[in-house]
Design a protein around this motif. Sequence first.
Motif, PDB file in Angstrom:
ATOM      1  N   ALA A  21       1.069  -0.013  15.995  1.00 51.30           N
ATOM      2  CA  ALA A  21       0.601  -0.712  17.191  1.00 51.30           C
ATOM      3  C   ALA A  21       0.480  -2.210  16.930  1.00 51.30           C
ATOM      4  CB  ALA A  21      -0.737  -0.134  17.655  1.00 51.30           C
ATOM      5  N   LYS A  22      -0.017  -2.576  15.778  1.00 49.47           N
ATOM      6  CA  LYS A  22      -0.139  -3.994  15.423  1.00 49.47           C
ATOM      7  C   LYS A  22       1.241  -4.636  15.295  1.00 49.47           C
ATOM      8  CE  LYS A  22      -2.362  -7.143  12.192  1.00 49.47           C
ATOM      9  NZ  LYS A  22      -3.121  -7.260  10.941  1.00 49.47           N
ATOM     10  N   ALA A  23       2.174  -3.932  14.656  1.00 50.76           N
ATOM     11  CA  ALA A  23       3.539  -4.457  14.523  1.00 50.76           C
ATOM     12  C   ALA A  23       4.155  -4.653  15.904  1.00 50.76           C
ATOM     13  CB  ALA A  23       4.389  -3.525  13.672  1.00 50.76           C
ATOM     14  N   ARG A  24       3.940  -3.697  16.812  1.00 47.91           N
ATOM     15  CA  ARG A  24       4.478  -3.819  18.175  1.00 47.91           C
ATOM     16  C   ARG A  24       3.858  -5.003  18.913  1.00 47.91           C
ATOM     17  NH1 ARG A  24       4.294   1.966  18.182  1.00 47.91           N
ATOM     18  NH2 ARG A  24       6.429   2.750  18.069  1.00 47.91           N
ATOM     19  N   LYS A  25       2.577  -5.258  18.656  1.00 44.78           N
ATOM     20  CA  LYS A  25       1.890  -6.375  19.309  1.00 44.78           C
ATOM     21  C   LYS A  25       2.575  -7.700  18.975  1.00 44.78           C
ATOM     22  CE  LYS A  25      -2.551  -8.772  19.366  1.00 44.78           C
ATOM     23  NZ  LYS A  25      -3.918  -8.795  18.842  1.00 44.78           N
ATOM     24  N   TYR A  26       2.951  -7.872  17.724  1.00 44.24           N
ATOM     25  CA  TYR A  26       3.530  -9.138  17.281  1.00 44.24           C
ATOM     26  C   TYR A  26       5.062  -9.165  17.307  1.00 44.24           C
ATOM     27  CZ  TYR A  26      -1.121 -10.409  15.696  1.00 44.24           C
ATOM     28  OH  TYR A  26      -2.452 -10.705  15.659  1.00 44.24           O
ATOM     29  N   GLY A  49       0.846  -1.187   0.000  1.00 39.02           N
ATOM     30  CA  GLY A  49       0.000   0.000   0.000  1.00 39.02           C
ATOM     31  C   GLY A  49       0.877   1.230   0.000  1.00 39.02           C
ATOM     32  N   CYS A  50       0.479   2.253   0.708  1.00 42.32           N
ATOM     33  CA  CYS A  50       1.253   3.486   0.784  1.00 42.32           C
ATOM     34  C   CYS A  50       2.619   3.200   1.401  1.00 42.32           C
ATOM     35  CB  CYS A  50       0.503   4.503   1.640  1.00 42.32           C
ATOM     36  SG  CYS A  50       1.403   6.040   1.897  1.00 42.32           S
ATOM     37  N   PHE A  51       3.667   3.686   0.760  1.00 39.75           N
ATOM     38  CA  PHE A  51       5.014   3.389   1.262  1.00 39.75           C
ATOM     39  C   PHE A  51       5.292   4.028   2.611  1.00 39.75           C
ATOM     40  CE2 PHE A  51       6.318   6.129  -2.635  1.00 39.75           C
ATOM     41  CZ  PHE A  51       5.870   7.313  -2.070  1.00 39.75           C
ATOM     42  N   TRP A  52       4.564   5.052   2.990  1.00 43.24           N
ATOM     43  CA  TRP A  52       4.778   5.692   4.291  1.00 43.24           C
ATOM     44  C   TRP A  52       4.567   4.705   5.438  1.00 43.24           C
ATOM     45  CZ3 TRP A  52       1.195  10.487   3.415  1.00 43.24           C
ATOM     46  CH2 TRP A  52       1.771  11.351   2.454  1.00 43.24           C
ATOM     47  N   CYS A  53       3.605   3.786   5.287  1.00 45.00           N
ATOM     48  CA  CYS A  53       3.295   2.837   6.363  1.00 45.00           C
ATOM     49  C   CYS A  53       4.445   1.868   6.600  1.00 45.00           C
ATOM     50  CB  CYS A  53       2.020   2.071   6.028  1.00 45.00           C
ATOM     51  SG  CYS A  53       0.544   3.120   5.903  1.00 45.00           S
ATOM     52  N   LEU A  54       4.895   1.214   5.546  1.00 47.03           N
ATOM     53  CA  LEU A  54       6.002   0.273   5.711  1.00 47.03           C
ATOM     54  C   LEU A  54       7.270   0.998   6.151  1.00 47.03           C
ATOM     55  CD1 LEU A  54       5.556  -2.171   2.703  1.00 47.03           C
ATOM     56  CD2 LEU A  54       4.995  -2.563   5.104  1.00 47.03           C
ATOM     57  N   ASP A  55       7.487   2.186   5.631  1.00 48.32           N
ATOM     58  CA  ASP A  55       8.651   2.977   6.027  1.00 48.32           C
ATOM     59  C   ASP A  55       8.638   3.199   7.543  1.00 48.32           C
ATOM     60  OD1 ASP A  55      10.899   5.094   5.364  1.00 48.32           O
ATOM     61  OD2 ASP A  55       9.431   6.132   6.617  1.00 48.32           O
ATOM     62  N   ALA A  56       7.495   3.576   8.079  1.00 46.71           N
ATOM     63  CA  ALA A  56       7.394   3.865   9.511  1.00 46.71           C
ATOM     64  C   ALA A  56       7.731   2.635  10.347  1.00 46.71           C
ATOM     65  CB  ALA A  56       5.984   4.363   9.844  1.00 46.71           C
ATOM     66  N   VAL A 103      11.814 -12.468   9.927  1.00 53.46           N
ATOM     67  CA  VAL A 103      11.106 -11.444  10.696  1.00 53.46           C
ATOM     68  C   VAL A 103      10.734 -10.271   9.789  1.00 53.46           C
ATOM     69  CG1 VAL A 103      11.339  -9.736  12.559  1.00 53.46           C
ATOM     70  CG2 VAL A 103      12.066 -12.109  12.919  1.00 53.46           C
ATOM     71  N   ILE A 104      11.679  -9.824   8.960  1.00 52.94           N
ATOM     72  CA  ILE A 104      11.391  -8.723   8.030  1.00 52.94           C
ATOM     73  C   ILE A 104      10.220  -9.089   7.126  1.00 52.94           C
ATOM     74  CG2 ILE A 104      12.296  -7.373   6.089  1.00 52.94           C
ATOM     75  CD1 ILE A 104      13.516  -6.556   8.791  1.00 52.94           C
ATOM     76  N   LEU A 105      10.231 -10.297   6.582  1.00 54.87           N
ATOM     77  CA  LEU A 105       9.164 -10.716   5.673  1.00 54.87           C
ATOM     78  C   LEU A 105       7.849 -10.959   6.403  1.00 54.87           C
ATOM     79  CD1 LEU A 105      11.199 -13.085   3.336  1.00 54.87           C
ATOM     80  CD2 LEU A 105      10.397 -10.762   2.841  1.00 54.87           C
ATOM     81  N   ASP A 106       7.905 -11.558   7.587  1.00 59.78           N
ATOM     82  CA  ASP A 106       6.674 -11.803   8.332  1.00 59.78           C
ATOM     83  C   ASP A 106       6.037 -10.494   8.801  1.00 59.78           C
ATOM     84  OD1 ASP A 106       7.123 -14.491   7.878  1.00 59.78           O
ATOM     85  OD2 ASP A 106       7.757 -14.937   9.924  1.00 59.78           O
ATOM     86  N   MET A 107       6.854  -9.516   9.169  1.00 60.41           N
ATOM     87  CA  MET A 107       6.332  -8.196   9.544  1.00 60.41           C
ATOM     88  C   MET A 107       5.565  -7.568   8.379  1.00 60.41           C
ATOM     89  SD  MET A 107       9.461  -6.509  11.654  1.00 60.41           S
ATOM     90  CE  MET A 107       8.613  -5.070  12.278  1.00 60.41           C
ATOM     91  N   PHE A 140       3.742  -9.018   6.196  1.00 57.26           N
ATOM     92  CA  PHE A 140       2.400  -9.583   6.051  1.00 57.26           C
ATOM     93  C   PHE A 140       1.434  -9.203   7.166  1.00 57.26           C
ATOM     94  CE2 PHE A 140       4.518 -12.328   2.947  1.00 57.26           C
ATOM     95  CZ  PHE A 140       3.607 -12.222   1.910  1.00 57.26           C
ATOM     96  N   ILE A 141       1.928  -8.723   8.301  1.00 60.90           N
ATOM     97  CA  ILE A 141       0.996  -8.238   9.327  1.00 60.90           C
ATOM     98  C   ILE A 141       0.848  -6.715   9.261  1.00 60.90           C
ATOM     99  CG2 ILE A 141       1.361 -10.188  10.889  1.00 60.90           C
ATOM    100  CD1 ILE A 141       2.640  -6.938  12.038  1.00 60.90           C
ATOM    101  N   SER A 142       1.642  -6.065   8.418  1.00 55.66           N
ATOM    102  CA  SER A 142       1.644  -4.602   8.324  1.00 55.66           C
ATOM    103  C   SER A 142       0.654  -4.052   7.304  1.00 55.66           C
ATOM    104  CB  SER A 142       3.051  -4.108   7.977  1.00 55.66           C
ATOM    105  OG  SER A 142       3.956  -4.504   8.967  1.00 55.66           O
ATOM    106  N   HIS A 143       0.013  -4.931   6.569  1.00 51.87           N
ATOM    107  CA  HIS A 143      -0.997  -4.514   5.600  1.00 51.87           C
ATOM    108  C   HIS A 143      -1.927  -5.697   5.365  1.00 51.87           C
ATOM    109  CE1 HIS A 143       1.468  -6.834   2.826  1.00 51.87           C
ATOM    110  NE2 HIS A 143       0.600  -6.618   1.860  1.00 51.87           N
ATOM    111  N   ASP A 144      -2.966  -5.505   4.572  1.00 48.88           N
ATOM    112  CA  ASP A 144      -3.882  -6.593   4.248  1.00 48.88           C
ATOM    113  C   ASP A 144      -3.474  -7.178   2.899  1.00 48.88           C
ATOM    114  OD1 ASP A 144      -5.921  -8.311   3.545  1.00 48.88           O
ATOM    115  OD2 ASP A 144      -7.532  -6.928   4.048  1.00 48.88           O
TER     116      ASP A 144
END
Length: 174
Positions: free
Chosen positions: A162-167, A9-16, A68-72, A74-78
């Motif tokens: 917050a979701k990334a921090r949860k997992y 999706g928007c690159f700002w999200c994954l960047d953050a 971990v990078i790859l699994d993150m 898949f939980i960082s977007h739909d």
Amino acid sequence: MKTYVLGGGCFWCLDAIYQKTRGVSSVVSGYTGGFTAHPDYESVCSGITGHAEVVEVTFDEDVVPAEVILDMFFISHDPTTLNRQGYDVGTQYRSSMFYRTEEEREEMEKARDRAQALWSDPIVTEITRLPVFHRAEEYHQDFYAKHPEQGYCQVIINPKLAKARKYYAEWLDN
């Protein structure tokens, strides 16, 4: 050091998210997967270039495993929605992974297969060979860190963090 090119999706999200990940040395927002030679934000957002918004994530595998990078990712977007993430609609927002080597392709496919257990709908993430990576304009680089008060950051990115921090709390800085 290892580098992946990922679009969620928007690159700002994954960047953050990846900017806060231990072991990540560089996150560059950009465009790839299209058919025009010199894409810019305006043309990519119009949908006419075929490019996806992506991040190029460089990390130290001695600090954070590639899985971990790859699994993150898949939980960082739909990864089950075709050509959209929330209110962002168009091929530029497609879930995508771009590989340079066959080894990377296999790693990405394994991550996709692991992630499928988390989603009831089928994952539609495209996994394709990386063509040319185009660095996005400077104002897109490290956007969240520069503009955390911006509405998009508050409403869209903060819940994803917050979701990334949860997992993945053990891998993320505060």
